[in-house]
Design a protein around this motif. Structure first.
Motif, PDB file in Angstrom:
ATOM      1  N   PHE A  10       0.883  -1.082  -0.101  1.00 47.72           N
ATOM      2  CA  PHE A  10      -0.001  -0.003  -0.159  1.00 47.72           C
ATOM      3  C   PHE A  10       0.963   1.100   0.031  1.00 47.72           C
ATOM      4  O   PHE A  10       0.596   2.354  -0.573  1.00 47.72           O
ATOM      5  CB  PHE A  10      -0.819   0.012   1.186  1.00 47.72           C
ATOM      6  CG  PHE A  10      -1.902   1.157   1.358  1.00 47.72           C
ATOM      7  CD1 PHE A  10      -2.838   1.243   0.670  1.00 47.72           C
ATOM      8  CD2 PHE A  10      -1.622   2.026   2.270  1.00 47.72           C
ATOM      9  CE1 PHE A  10      -3.449   2.456   0.685  1.00 47.72           C
ATOM     10  CE2 PHE A  10      -2.332   3.332   2.545  1.00 47.72           C
ATOM     11  CZ  PHE A  10      -3.365   3.332   1.751  1.00 47.72           C
ATOM     12  N   ALA A  11       1.848   1.158   0.724  1.00 50.18           N
ATOM     13  CA  ALA A  11       2.773   2.271   0.579  1.00 50.18           C
ATOM     14  C   ALA A  11       3.398   2.535  -0.441  1.00 50.18           C
ATOM     15  O   ALA A  11       3.315   3.725  -0.959  1.00 50.18           O
ATOM     16  CB  ALA A  11       4.086   2.126   1.965  1.00 50.18           C
ATOM     17  N   VAL A  12       3.872   1.451  -1.261  1.00 45.77           N
ATOM     18  CA  VAL A  12       4.543   1.946  -2.637  1.00 45.77           C
ATOM     19  C   VAL A  12       3.325   2.364  -3.567  1.00 45.77           C
ATOM     20  O   VAL A  12       3.580   3.476  -4.250  1.00 45.77           O
ATOM     21  CB  VAL A  12       5.078   0.541  -3.208  1.00 45.77           C
ATOM     22  CG1 VAL A  12       5.543   0.686  -4.477  1.00 45.77           C
ATOM     23  CG2 VAL A  12       6.289   0.033  -2.295  1.00 45.77           C
ATOM     24  N   LEU A  14       0.647   4.142  -2.860  1.00 46.89           N
ATOM     25  CA  LEU A  14       0.081   5.437  -2.529  1.00 46.89           C
ATOM     26  C   LEU A  14       1.144   6.435  -3.002  1.00 46.89           C
ATOM     27  O   LEU A  14       0.848   7.224  -3.371  1.00 46.89           O
ATOM     28  CB  LEU A  14       0.035   5.428  -1.129  1.00 46.89           C
ATOM     29  CG  LEU A  14      -0.916   6.527  -0.549  1.00 46.89           C
ATOM     30  CD1 LEU A  14      -2.144   6.204  -1.078  1.00 46.89           C
ATOM     31  CD2 LEU A  14      -1.008   6.449   1.018  1.00 46.89           C
ATOM     32  N   LYS A  15       2.501   5.943  -2.869  1.00 44.24           N
ATOM     33  CA  LYS A  15       3.823   6.789  -3.206  1.00 44.24           C
ATOM     34  C   LYS A  15       3.419   7.098  -4.606  1.00 44.24           C
ATOM     35  O   LYS A  15       3.655   8.199  -4.867  1.00 44.24           O
ATOM     36  CB  LYS A  15       4.954   5.988  -2.783  1.00 44.24           C
ATOM     37  CG  LYS A  15       6.216   6.895  -3.169  1.00 44.24           C
ATOM     38  CD  LYS A  15       7.303   6.141  -3.748  1.00 44.24           C
ATOM     39  CE  LYS A  15       6.745   5.778  -5.106  1.00 44.24           C
ATOM     40  NZ  LYS A  15       7.763   5.122  -5.803  1.00 44.24           N
ATOM     41  N   TYR A  18       0.814   9.331  -5.531  1.00 47.64           N
ATOM     42  CA  TYR A  18       1.121  10.952  -5.166  1.00 47.64           C
ATOM     43  C   TYR A  18       1.833  11.364  -6.300  1.00 47.64           C
ATOM     44  O   TYR A  18       2.034  12.651  -6.748  1.00 47.64           O
ATOM     45  CB  TYR A  18       1.854  11.124  -3.885  1.00 47.64           C
ATOM     46  CG  TYR A  18       0.929  10.667  -2.642  1.00 47.64           C
ATOM     47  CD1 TYR A  18      -0.302  11.241  -2.694  1.00 47.64           C
ATOM     48  CD2 TYR A  18       1.359  10.367  -1.421  1.00 47.64           C
ATOM     49  CE1 TYR A  18      -1.248  11.252  -1.646  1.00 47.64           C
ATOM     50  CE2 TYR A  18       0.461  10.247  -0.203  1.00 47.64           C
ATOM     51  CZ  TYR A  18      -0.700  10.374  -0.364  1.00 47.64           C
ATOM     52  OH  TYR A  18      -1.452  10.693   0.671  1.00 47.64           O
ATOM     53  N   GLN A  19       2.795  10.784  -6.647  1.00 44.16           N
ATOM     54  CA  GLN A  19       3.926  10.979  -7.814  1.00 44.16           C
ATOM     55  C   GLN A  19       3.244  11.412  -9.174  1.00 44.16           C
ATOM     56  O   GLN A  19       3.644  12.449  -9.672  1.00 44.16           O
ATOM     57  CB  GLN A  19       5.130   9.965  -7.738  1.00 44.16           C
ATOM     58  CG  GLN A  19       5.965  10.126  -6.897  1.00 44.16           C
ATOM     59  CD  GLN A  19       7.196   8.914  -7.093  1.00 44.16           C
ATOM     60  OE1 GLN A  19       6.983   8.146  -7.164  1.00 44.16           O
ATOM     61  NE2 GLN A  19       8.434   9.399  -6.970  1.00 44.16           N
ATOM     62  N   ARG A  22       1.427  14.586  -9.388  1.00 45.22           N
ATOM     63  CA  ARG A  22       2.319  15.930  -9.607  1.00 45.22           C
ATOM     64  C   ARG A  22       2.936  15.868 -11.053  1.00 45.22           C
ATOM     65  O   ARG A  22       3.442  16.780 -11.343  1.00 45.22           O
ATOM     66  CB  ARG A  22       3.308  15.848  -8.545  1.00 45.22           C
ATOM     67  CG  ARG A  22       2.845  15.845  -7.034  1.00 45.22           C
ATOM     68  CD  ARG A  22       3.478  16.918  -6.298  1.00 45.22           C
ATOM     69  NE  ARG A  22       2.861  17.095  -4.853  1.00 45.22           N
ATOM     70  CZ  ARG A  22       2.905  16.198  -3.997  1.00 45.22           C
ATOM     71  NH1 ARG A  22       3.719  15.267  -3.957  1.00 45.22           N
ATOM     72  NH2 ARG A  22       2.360  16.378  -2.694  1.00 45.22           N
ATOM     73  N   GLU A 200      13.676   5.745 -10.643  1.00 46.12           N
ATOM     74  CA  GLU A 200      13.884   5.544  -9.167  1.00 46.12           C
ATOM     75  C   GLU A 200      15.309   4.825  -9.068  1.00 46.12           C
ATOM     76  O   GLU A 200      16.068   5.484  -7.940  1.00 46.12           O
ATOM     77  CB  GLU A 200      13.053   4.393  -8.998  1.00 46.12           C
ATOM     78  CG  GLU A 200      12.575   4.445  -7.465  1.00 46.12           C
ATOM     79  CD  GLU A 200      11.018   4.337  -7.268  1.00 46.12           C
ATOM     80  OE1 GLU A 200      10.823   3.871  -6.054  1.00 46.12           O
ATOM     81  OE2 GLU A 200      10.232   4.299  -8.238  1.00 46.12           O
ATOM     82  N   ARG A 203      17.822   8.099  -9.665  1.00 44.00           N
ATOM     83  CA  ARG A 203      17.566   9.232  -8.745  1.00 44.00           C
ATOM     84  C   ARG A 203      18.165   8.925  -7.439  1.00 44.00           C
ATOM     85  O   ARG A 203      18.090   9.446  -6.416  1.00 44.00           O
ATOM     86  CB  ARG A 203      16.329   9.859  -8.538  1.00 44.00           C
ATOM     87  CG  ARG A 203      15.602  10.652  -9.746  1.00 44.00           C
ATOM     88  CD  ARG A 203      14.554  11.068  -9.639  1.00 44.00           C
ATOM     89  NE  ARG A 203      14.047  12.183 -10.737  1.00 44.00           N
ATOM     90  CZ  ARG A 203      12.505  12.268 -10.816  1.00 44.00           C
ATOM     91  NH1 ARG A 203      11.827  12.297  -9.824  1.00 44.00           N
ATOM     92  NH2 ARG A 203      12.325  12.941 -12.075  1.00 44.00           N
ATOM     93  N   GLY A 204      18.435   7.735  -7.465  1.00 46.47           N
ATOM     94  CA  GLY A 204      19.044   7.068  -5.981  1.00 46.47           C
ATOM     95  C   GLY A 204      18.096   6.683  -5.029  1.00 46.47           C
ATOM     96  O   GLY A 204      18.550   5.999  -4.120  1.00 46.47           O
ATOM     97  N   ASN A 205      16.727   6.779  -5.357  1.00 43.87           N
ATOM     98  CA  ASN A 205      15.757   6.078  -4.662  1.00 43.87           C
ATOM     99  C   ASN A 205      15.863   4.709  -3.990  1.00 43.87           C
ATOM    100  O   ASN A 205      15.411   4.330  -3.135  1.00 43.87           O
ATOM    101  CB  ASN A 205      14.197   6.577  -5.031  1.00 43.87           C
ATOM    102  CG  ASN A 205      14.162   7.841  -5.477  1.00 43.87           C
ATOM    103  OD1 ASN A 205      13.617   8.221  -6.843  1.00 43.87           O
ATOM    104  ND2 ASN A 205      14.503   8.765  -4.710  1.00 43.87           N
ATOM    105  N   LEU A 209      15.249   2.539  -0.772  1.00 42.81           N
ATOM    106  CA  LEU A 209      14.366   1.514  -0.761  1.00 42.81           C
ATOM    107  C   LEU A 209      15.135   0.273  -0.272  1.00 42.81           C
ATOM    108  O   LEU A 209      14.487  -0.546   0.448  1.00 42.81           O
ATOM    109  CB  LEU A 209      13.755   1.335  -2.136  1.00 42.81           C
ATOM    110  CG  LEU A 209      12.599   2.497  -2.359  1.00 42.81           C
ATOM    111  CD1 LEU A 209      12.130   2.129  -3.622  1.00 42.81           C
ATOM    112  CD2 LEU A 209      11.773   2.741  -1.209  1.00 42.81           C
TER     113      LEU A 209
END
Ligand SMILES: Nc1ncnc2c1ncn2[C@@H]1O[C@H](COP(=O)(O)OP(=O)(O)O)[C@@H](O)[C@H]1O
Ligand SMILES: [Mg+2]
Lengths: 369, 317
Positions: A10-12, A14-15, A18-19, A22, A200, A203-205, A209
Motif C-alpha cells: 500500500f505504501a508503494v 500510494l507513493k 502521489y507522484q 504531480r 527510481e 535518482r538514487g531512490n 528502498l
C-alpha cells in the motif's frame, strides 16, 4: 521474493499515486496519447474521401456509360484525370501512383443495361491504401442499373466488382479501433513503468528502498497496481471516444472486453518492469519500450493481416501479447464473440502476463550489484 | 532484550575480515579488517573514491563482497541481510528520498515501509518532526528544501525505525558550517541514546569528533584508532616554519627525503617530517638556502595523521 506485506504494498502504491498526481507530463500522456491516436487513426477510418485521382477506361463509349462516369465525377469522390481504352494501362498508372482508382466500363455495358442484367463494371483500386479501398467499396454498393434506368433505387446485388490490388484481404477499417486500444495501452504502459523504475534507480531512490524491509514483489506489484487503474481508464476513454466520434460498437460483452484489457494491461506493465531491469538510463528505457512496441504493432495483425505474413513472422507474433489482444478485442467488439470462445488467445495472453511478472519481480533485485 | 543478544552484547557492532570488493579489474575495497564497537561514533576518513561508500554498502548488505566475511549486529551479511534491514538505518551520500513528494509524504511512506500502523506512525513522525525541526516544512516538496533541511529530513527517515546501527555516508557534504555543527549535535544525541554510528567523511574536523577512526586510501585501511591515539603515534613530527618567504621555503624543503608534506597555512608552513629528530636539519637546510626562518615543533593534528598514513601508501606503490 514472494513475500508481500499489504502495508508496504500500500505504501508503494500510494507513493506512486502521489507522484503521478504531480507529474503533469505523464498525466498529459495518459489522456493525450489515447485521444490523439484515436483521432489520428479514427479520421483515417471515417475520412470523407473526395477527389481521388482516377482513371476512366470507358470501352463502351455510350450514353449510359458517360452518364455513369459524369455522375461519379459530380459526386466528387472520383476525379477522372486520365481517360483510356486499354485496361492494361491501369497497372502502370496504379503502380506509378498517378491514380488511386480506375473504373473499367466494358464494351458490352450498354447491352447489359438494356437487357437489365448486371453490367460488369470493374473498379480497380490501389489496395495499399485502406481509405481508398473502403471508399471504393462504398461506391461499389451503388445500384447502377436501377439508377441508370430511372428505377427507384433499391439495395441489390452489387453490379460493380471491386478488385483490390496489393491487399487481397480488404481489411475493414473498423478493425483499427479494437486493435488501437491494445496499441495505445502497450505504447504508454510499457513506457511509463520502464521509465518509472529506471528513474527510481537514477535518482538514487532505490538505494534507500533496498535498505528498508521492502521486498521486490512489494515494489513491483505496488508500482504496477496504480498503472492498472490508469490502463483501464485509458481503455474506457478510447471506447467512449470511439463510440461518440466514430460509432465504433461493442457488440460483445463489456465485461469480457475489460477482462481481456486487464490481463493485457498486466502483461504490458510486467514487460515495462522487465525492460527497466535491462537498461541503464531513462533514455534507454524509452528506446527499449519502442523496440518492443514496433514488432508488436507490425506483427500483431493490427496494421497488416496476420494471414498475409510469412510463417516465422506468425510464430513470432504468437509470442506477442498484442497479437492475442487484437484478436480478442476484434472478436468481442465486432463479432460479438464471448471470451470463452476465444479462450486460447486469452490463455496465451495470461501466460505471457504471468511469466513476465514473475521474471520481472525476480529481476528487480533488492541489491545494488 | 533476549538472552542471546545479551550474551553477544560484547561482540562489536561490526566485524569485517578480509573485506574486498572488485568492479571488474578494479579493486575498490581491498582486504579490509574492521571492528566497530557498539554505542560509538566511528569515522571513515578518506579522499573521494577511496571506497567509503562501497564499504558501507557491503556492510548494509546492499553489495555482495567479492571476498571476506562480515558480521553486523551478530548477523552474517549478506546472507542475513533481510533480518538486518529492520535494525539498521542508512543515510545515503546523495539524497535518496523522493523529491516530488512532500516532507510528510516521504516520512509517512518510510513509516509504512517499516510496517508502522497509523497510530504508531503519527507518534513517531511527531517526535521526529520536533527533533529535526521539520514542523514548518511538512507540506513542502523535498526537492525544494535547502541542503541543511534536506539533510535533516534524510536523517529523520534514516532513524525512523530507531535503528541500533546507523550508517551515514558523507552526510554533511552539501551543507553550511552551522548546519554541520547542528547535525553533529544530533548525531551525538543518537549515540548517547545507545545507537552505533558509522560516519564517512573527508572533513578533518568531523573526523576529530569521532570516537574511533579508520583512515582509508585506495580501498585499503591505512590507520585505525582513536583520534588521540592516532595523533600520538604519528610516525614523525610536524614542524611549523615561519618566514617572510614561505613559498621559497617550501621549494627548498620538498626535495628532502624526510619531508613528507609541506603545506602553506597563511604566512607559515606546516611541514611533516618522518624523522622525529629532523628539526635541526631542517633549520640548517633553510639557512643554507638563504632563508631566514623560525622552526618550531607543532602539535600533531589529524591532517598530519592522514597525510602520514596516505603518504606511506604513495611511496609503496
Ligand atoms: N558500481 C561500480 N562500478 C564500478 N566502479 C565502481 C562502482 N562503484 C564504485 N566504483 C569505484 O570504486 C571506487 C570507490 O568508490 P566509492 O566507494 O564510491 O568511494 P568513496 O565513497 O570513498 O568516494 C571508485 O574508484 C569508484 O569509481
Ligand atoms: Mg562515496
Amino acid at each position: 521474493m514472494s513475500r508481500i506485506n499489504l502495508r508496504r504494498l500500500f505504501a508503494v502504491m500510494l507513493k506512486e499515486i502521489y507522484q503521478l498526481r504531480r507529474d503533469r507530463l505523464t498525466y498529459a500522456m495518459i489522456v493525450g496519447i489515447p485521444a490523439m491516436q484515436l483521432l489520428l487513426f479514427g479520421y483515417a477510418i471515417n475520412l470523407d474521401v473526395r477527389h481521388l485521382p482516377a482513371a476512366l477506361i470507358d470501352q463502351a463509349q455510350s450514353a449510359h456509360s458517360r452518364q455513369l462516369s459524369d455522375e461519379l465525377q459530380q459526386s466528387q469522390v472520383f476525379d477522372f484525370r486520365i481517360a483510356g481504352h486499354d485496361p492494361a494501362a491501369v497497372n502502370d498508372l496504379l503502380r506509378r501512383g498517378q491514380v488511386k482508382v480506375a473504373l473499367v466500363i466494358p464494351s458490352d455495358f450498354e447491352r447489359r443495361v438494356a437487357m437489365g442484367t448486371t453490367p460488369y463494371l470493374q473498379l480497380i483500386v490501389d489496395g495499399t491504401d485502406q481509405v481508398v479501398q473502403q471508399t471504393a467499396r462504398q461506391v461499389a454498393r451503388f445500384p447502377v442499373v436501377d439508377y441508370l434506368r430511372g428505377d427507384p433505387v433499391t439495395p441489390s446485388a452489387s453490379p460493380i466488382e471491386v478488385v483490390s490490388y496489393y491487399n487481397p484481404q480488404r481489411q475493414a477499417p473498423l478493425n483499427t479501433v479494437p486493435g488501437l486500444i491494445g496499441a495505445i495501452l502497450t505504447l504508454t504502459l510499457v513506457m511509463f513503468t520502464a521509465i518509472a523504475l529506471v528513474r527510481e534507480r537514477e535518482r538514487g531512490n532505490l538505494e534507500f528502498l533496498i535498505t528498508t524491509p521492502l521486498s521486490s514483489a512489494e515494489l513491483t506489484v505496488g508500482k504496477v497496481l496504480p498503472f492498472i487503474a490508469i490502463g483501464l481508464a485509458q481503455t474506457t476513454l478510447i471506447l467512449l471516444l470511439g463510440h461518440w466520434i466514430f460509432d465504433v460498437p461493442v457488440r460483445g460483452g463489456l465485461f469480457d472486453l475489460y477482462l481481456a484489457s486487464l490481463v493485457f494491461i498486466i502483461a504490458s506493465l510486467a514487460l515495462g518492469i522487465l525492460l527497466s531491469t535491462l537498461v541503464a538510463s531513462q533514455f534507454q528505457a524509452m528506446q527499449a519500450a519502442i523496440l518492443t512496441f514496433l514488432p508488436q504493432l507490425l506483427l500483431s495483425g493490427f496494421m497488416f493481416p496476420f494471414e498475409g505474413m510469412p510463417r516465422p513472422a506468425q510464430w513470432l507474433a504468437e509470442l506477442l501479447p498484442l497479437t492475442h489482444f487484437v484478436r480478442l478485442a476484434r472478436g468481442i467488439m465486432l463479432r460479438d464473440a464471448a471470451l470463452g470462445e476465444l479462450w486460447v488467445d486469452f490463455a496465451a495472453m495470461a501466460l505471457f502476463a504471468g511469466v513476465a511478472m514473475v521474471v520481472a519481480t525476480w529481476r528487480v533485485r533488492m541489491r545494488l550489484d | 532484550m533476549t538472552t542471546t543478544s545479551a550474551e553477544h552484547q560484547s561482540e562489536p557492532a561490526i566485524v569485517a575480515q578480509g573485506l574486498t570488493r572488485r568492479f571488474g579489474e578494479f579493486t575498490a575495497v581491498d582486504d579490509l579488517a574492521l571492528q566497530v564497537p557498539r554505542g560509538q561514533v566511528y569515522g571513515f576518513l578518506g579522499p573521494n573514491g577511496c571506497g567509503k561508500s562501497t564499504t558501507i554498502r557491503m556492510l548494509c548488505g546492499l553489495l555482495t563482497p567479492s571476498a571476506g566475511t562480515v558480521r553486523v549486529l551478530d548477523l552474517d551479511v549478506p546472507r542475513q541481510a533481510r533480518a538486518l534491514k529492520a535494525r539498521i538505518g542508512y543515510m545515503t551520500q546523495t539524497f535518496s528520498l523522493y523529491r516530488d513528494l512532500s516532507v510528510i509524504e516521504n516520512l509517512r511512506f518510510v513509516a509504512r515501509l517499516y510496517g508502522f500502523d497509523h497510530h504508531r506512525a503519527r507518534q513517531r513522525l511527531d517526535t521526529l518532526i520536533a527533533i529535526y525541526r521539520l514542523a514548518e516544512l511538512t507540506g513542502q516538496l523535498a526537492g525544494t528544501l535547502s541542503g541543511g533541511q534536506r539533510q535533516r529530513l534524510a536523517l529523520a527517515a534514516a532513524v525512523l525505525n530507531e535503528p541500533e546501527l546507523l550508517f551515514l555516508d558523507e552526510p554533511t557534504s552539501a551543507v553550511d558550517p552551522q548546519s554541520r555543527r547542528d547535525f553533529w549535535e544530533a548525531l551525538f544525541a543518537l549515540a548517547d541514546a545507545g545507537t552505533t554510528l558509522l560516519v564517512s567523511t573527508h572533513y578533518m574536523d568531523e573526523a576529530e569528533r569521532c570516537h574511533r577512526l579508520a583512515i582509508l586510501q585506495r580501498g585499503r585501511l591505512m590507520a585505525e584508532g582513536t583520534p588521540q591515539h592516532l595523533k600520538h603515534t604519528l610516525p614523525g613530527v610536524s614542524l611549523l616554519v615561519e618566514c617572510a618567504t614561505p613559498r621559497r621555503a617550501q621549494q627548498a624543503l620538498v626535495g628532502l627525503e624526510t619531508v613528507r608534506s609541506c603545506a602553506q597555512i597563511g604566512a607559515s608552513l606546516r611541514v611533516l617530517v618522518s624523522d622525529a629528530n629532523a628539526e635541526p636539519a631542517i633549520r640548517e637546510h633553510l639557512r643554507a638556502a638563504g632563508i631566514d626562518a623560525r622552526v618550531a615543533t607543532a602539535e600533531a593534528n589529524l591532517e598530519d595523521v592522514f597525510v602520514a598514513a596516505t603518504h606511506r601508501e604513495g611511496q609503496a606503490s
